[in-house]
Every structure is written in structure tokens, then in C-alpha cells.
Design a protein around this motif. Structure first.
Motif, PDB file in Angstrom:
ATOM      1  N   ASP A 101       5.683  -2.982  -9.776  1.00 24.31           N
ATOM      2  CA  ASP A 101       6.486  -3.195 -10.972  1.00 24.31           C
ATOM      3  C   ASP A 101       7.880  -3.646 -10.526  1.00 24.31           C
ATOM      4  OD1 ASP A 101       7.692  -0.901  -9.951  1.00 24.31           O
ATOM      5  OD2 ASP A 101       6.933   0.407 -11.531  1.00 24.31           O
ATOM      6  N   SER A 102       8.820  -3.730 -11.442  1.00 24.88           N
ATOM      7  CA  SER A 102      10.137  -4.256 -11.082  1.00 24.88           C
ATOM      8  C   SER A 102      10.851  -3.362 -10.065  1.00 24.88           C
ATOM      9  CB  SER A 102      11.000  -4.464 -12.327  1.00 24.88           C
ATOM     10  OG  SER A 102      11.163  -3.247 -13.024  1.00 24.88           O
ATOM     11  N   LEU A 103      10.709  -2.056 -10.187  1.00 30.94           N
ATOM     12  CA  LEU A 103      11.338  -1.154  -9.220  1.00 30.94           C
ATOM     13  C   LEU A 103      10.703  -1.311  -7.840  1.00 30.94           C
ATOM     14  CD1 LEU A 103      13.362   1.091  -8.688  1.00 30.94           C
ATOM     15  CD2 LEU A 103      11.606   2.737  -9.364  1.00 30.94           C
ATOM     16  N   ALA A 104       9.387  -1.351  -7.799  1.00 30.79           N
ATOM     17  CA  ALA A 104       8.690  -1.538  -6.521  1.00 30.79           C
ATOM     18  C   ALA A 104       8.978  -2.921  -5.947  1.00 30.79           C
ATOM     19  CB  ALA A 104       7.194  -1.330  -6.695  1.00 30.79           C
ATOM     20  N   ALA A 105       9.122  -3.930  -6.808  1.00 26.66           N
ATOM     21  CA  ALA A 105       9.442  -5.284  -6.341  1.00 26.66           C
ATOM     22  C   ALA A 105      10.814  -5.303  -5.672  1.00 26.66           C
ATOM     23  CB  ALA A 105       9.400  -6.274  -7.499  1.00 26.66           C
ATOM     24  N   THR A 106      11.755  -4.551  -6.227  1.00 25.60           N
ATOM     25  CA  THR A 106      13.091  -4.452  -5.626  1.00 25.60           C
ATOM     26  C   THR A 106      13.004  -3.796  -4.252  1.00 25.60           C
ATOM     27  OG1 THR A 106      14.099  -4.320  -7.811  1.00 25.60           O
ATOM     28  CG2 THR A 106      15.409  -3.533  -5.958  1.00 25.60           C
ATOM     29  N   PRO A 141      -3.377  -9.650  -5.940  1.00 27.26           N
ATOM     30  CA  PRO A 141      -2.168  -9.911  -6.729  1.00 27.26           C
ATOM     31  C   PRO A 141      -1.252  -8.678  -6.740  1.00 27.26           C
ATOM     32  CG  PRO A 141      -4.098 -10.704  -7.890  1.00 27.26           C
ATOM     33  CD  PRO A 141      -4.589  -9.890  -6.717  1.00 27.26           C
ATOM     34  N   LEU A 142       0.016  -8.901  -6.500  1.00 22.51           N
ATOM     35  CA  LEU A 142       0.964  -7.797  -6.407  1.00 22.51           C
ATOM     36  C   LEU A 142       1.011  -6.980  -7.698  1.00 22.51           C
ATOM     37  CD1 LEU A 142       3.824  -9.683  -4.537  1.00 22.51           C
ATOM     38  CD2 LEU A 142       2.187  -8.057  -3.562  1.00 22.51           C
ATOM     39  N   MET A 143       0.959  -7.651  -8.832  1.00 21.76           N
ATOM     40  CA  MET A 143       0.993  -6.941 -10.110  1.00 21.76           C
ATOM     41  C   MET A 143      -0.261  -6.072 -10.269  1.00 21.76           C
ATOM     42  SD  MET A 143       3.843  -7.843 -11.514  1.00 21.76           S
ATOM     43  CE  MET A 143       3.866  -7.891 -13.286  1.00 21.76           C
ATOM     44  N   ASP A 144      -1.413  -6.571  -9.857  1.00 17.53           N
ATOM     45  CA  ASP A 144      -2.654  -5.788  -9.923  1.00 17.53           C
ATOM     46  C   ASP A 144      -2.603  -4.593  -8.982  1.00 17.53           C
ATOM     47  OD1 ASP A 144      -3.524  -7.678 -11.730  1.00 17.53           O
ATOM     48  OD2 ASP A 144      -5.032  -8.562 -10.395  1.00 17.53           O
ATOM     49  N   ALA A 145      -1.846  -4.729  -7.912  1.00 19.94           N
ATOM     50  CA  ALA A 145      -1.722  -3.636  -6.951  1.00 19.94           C
ATOM     51  C   ALA A 145      -0.783  -2.541  -7.452  1.00 19.94           C
ATOM     52  CB  ALA A 145      -1.222  -4.168  -5.607  1.00 19.94           C
ATOM     53  N   ARG A 148       0.835  -1.208   0.000  1.00 16.67           N
ATOM     54  CA  ARG A 148       0.000   0.000   0.000  1.00 16.67           C
ATOM     55  C   ARG A 148       0.872   1.261   0.000  1.00 16.67           C
ATOM     56  NH1 ARG A 148      -3.431  -3.280   3.237  1.00 16.67           N
ATOM     57  NH2 ARG A 148      -2.541  -2.511   5.172  1.00 16.67           N
ATOM     58  N   GLU A 149       1.948   1.232   0.801  1.00 18.32           N
ATOM     59  CA  GLU A 149       2.846   2.389   0.853  1.00 18.32           C
ATOM     60  C   GLU A 149       3.553   2.613  -0.480  1.00 18.32           C
ATOM     61  OE1 GLU A 149       5.507   1.579   4.073  1.00 18.32           O
ATOM     62  OE2 GLU A 149       3.962   1.884   5.601  1.00 18.32           O
ATOM     63  N   LEU A 150       3.986   1.537  -1.114  1.00 15.98           N
ATOM     64  CA  LEU A 150       4.728   1.660  -2.372  1.00 15.98           C
ATOM     65  C   LEU A 150       3.841   2.068  -3.549  1.00 15.98           C
ATOM     66  CD1 LEU A 150       7.062  -1.472  -2.147  1.00 15.98           C
ATOM     67  CD2 LEU A 150       7.707   0.938  -1.878  1.00 15.98           C
ATOM     68  N   THR A 151       2.570   1.726  -3.476  1.00 15.83           N
ATOM     69  CA  THR A 151       1.681   1.969  -4.621  1.00 15.83           C
ATOM     70  C   THR A 151       0.642   3.052  -4.367  1.00 15.83           C
ATOM     71  OG1 THR A 151       0.114   0.255  -3.891  1.00 15.83           O
ATOM     72  CG2 THR A 151       1.902  -0.429  -5.386  1.00 15.83           C
ATOM     73  N   ASP A 152       0.580   3.575  -3.145  1.00 14.78           N
ATOM     74  CA  ASP A 152      -0.429   4.574  -2.781  1.00 14.78           C
ATOM     75  C   ASP A 152      -1.847   4.061  -2.988  1.00 14.78           C
ATOM     76  OD1 ASP A 152       1.390   6.535  -1.947  1.00 14.78           O
ATOM     77  OD2 ASP A 152       1.667   7.231  -4.004  1.00 14.78           O
ATOM     78  N   HIS A 169       5.581 -15.789  -6.037  1.00 11.74           N
ATOM     79  CA  HIS A 169       4.610 -15.787  -4.932  1.00 11.74           C
ATOM     80  C   HIS A 169       3.823 -14.480  -5.055  1.00 11.74           C
ATOM     81  CE1 HIS A 169       7.007 -19.109  -3.450  1.00 11.74           C
ATOM     82  NE2 HIS A 169       8.058 -18.348  -3.668  1.00 11.74           N
ATOM     83  N   PRO A 170       2.796 -14.465  -5.927  1.00 15.66           N
ATOM     84  CA  PRO A 170       2.222 -13.214  -6.428  1.00 15.66           C
ATOM     85  C   PRO A 170       1.210 -12.473  -5.553  1.00 15.66           C
ATOM     86  CG  PRO A 170       1.169 -15.072  -7.489  1.00 15.66           C
ATOM     87  CD  PRO A 170       2.263 -15.628  -6.613  1.00 15.66           C
ATOM     88  N   THR A 171       0.992 -12.906  -4.328  1.00 18.58           N
ATOM     89  CA  THR A 171       0.098 -12.163  -3.430  1.00 18.58           C
ATOM     90  C   THR A 171       0.812 -11.949  -2.103  1.00 18.58           C
ATOM     91  OG1 THR A 171      -0.908 -14.133  -2.457  1.00 18.58           O
ATOM     92  CG2 THR A 171      -1.968 -13.238  -4.449  1.00 18.58           C
ATOM     93  N   PRO A 172       0.379 -10.971  -1.301  1.00 17.16           N
ATOM     94  CA  PRO A 172       0.977 -10.814   0.019  1.00 17.16           C
ATOM     95  C   PRO A 172       0.916 -12.108   0.849  1.00 17.16           C
ATOM     96  CG  PRO A 172      -0.233  -8.847  -0.524  1.00 17.16           C
ATOM     97  CD  PRO A 172      -0.541  -9.863  -1.606  1.00 17.16           C
TER      98      PRO A 172
END
Length: 108
Positions: free
Chosen positions: A47-52, A40-44, A27-31, A74-77
Motif C-alpha cells: 500500500d502507500s505506506l509500504a511503498a514509501t 504485482p506489488l499491489m497484489d502482494a 515479502r518482509e513488508l507484507t509477511d 513499475h508494478p512488479t519486482p
């Protein structure tokens, strides 16, 4: 309580805590405010920078090395938290096994 039961209980508790932590960091990384353990993390918006960034924050929090592809494997929290707990428990499980081997070698 047997060691195995204790480890399973600790694992469940850690999974719940880490699910919340992963969701909060996402939530913090994606607002976004609508991220929960099943999102799903991708739906949230991860991206690659946020994944890092997510991987680094989780590594700092858990002490567990996380591969660059973990967020995609592991695509979900919830899935990511379970993966982290499994890695942490494997590390923790090695401690009593190592102590047992040492005791056998020393014939204690």
C-alpha cells in the motif's frame, strides 16, 4: 570487451540481483512468502505506506532516488528492478561521457 557490452552485462546482473532484493523486501513488508519477480506489488499487499518504506530501502541500497510513484509505474519486482538498473546505468554512463568531454577540452 567494449564498454557498452560491459555495461549491458553489469545491467543484467544488477537486474537479477535487484529482482531478488525487491522481492525479499516486499515479502518482509507484507509477511507473504509467495512473492516472486512477476508478482504485482499491489497484489502482494504493498500500500502507500509500504511503498514509501520500499522506496526508502531501495534508495538506501541502490543510491538512486526513487519517485513516490515508481512502485505504481513499475508494478512488479522485475519491472521496478529494471527501472532502478536503468537509472543506475544512466548515472554510470555519465561518468565516461564526462571524462571523454574533459579529455577533448584538455586535448588529451
Amino acid at each position: 570487451m567494449a564498454w557498452r557490452d560491459f555495461v549491458e552485462d553489469v545491467g543484467l546482473l544488477q537486474t537479477v540481483v535487484l529482482e531478488r532484493a525487491v522481492s525479499t523486501i516486499v515479502r518482509e513488508l507484507t509477511d507473504r512468502t509467495d512473492v516472486d519477480a512477476a508478482t504485482p506489488l499491489m497484489d502482494a499487499g504493498i500500500d502507500s505506506l509500504a511503498a514509501t518504506e520500499l522506496g526508502g530501502r531501495l534508495r538506501d541500497m541502490s543510491g538512486v532516488e526513487i519517485t513516490a510513484t515508481a512502485m505504481f509505474d513499475h508494478p512488479t519486482p522485475r519491472a521496478l528492478a529494471s527501472h532502478l538498473v536503468e537509472k543506475m546505468l544512466c548515472s554510470a554512463a555519465a561518468v565516461p561521457q564526462a571524462a571523454q568531454r574533459a579529455a577533448l577540452e584538455l586535448r588529451l
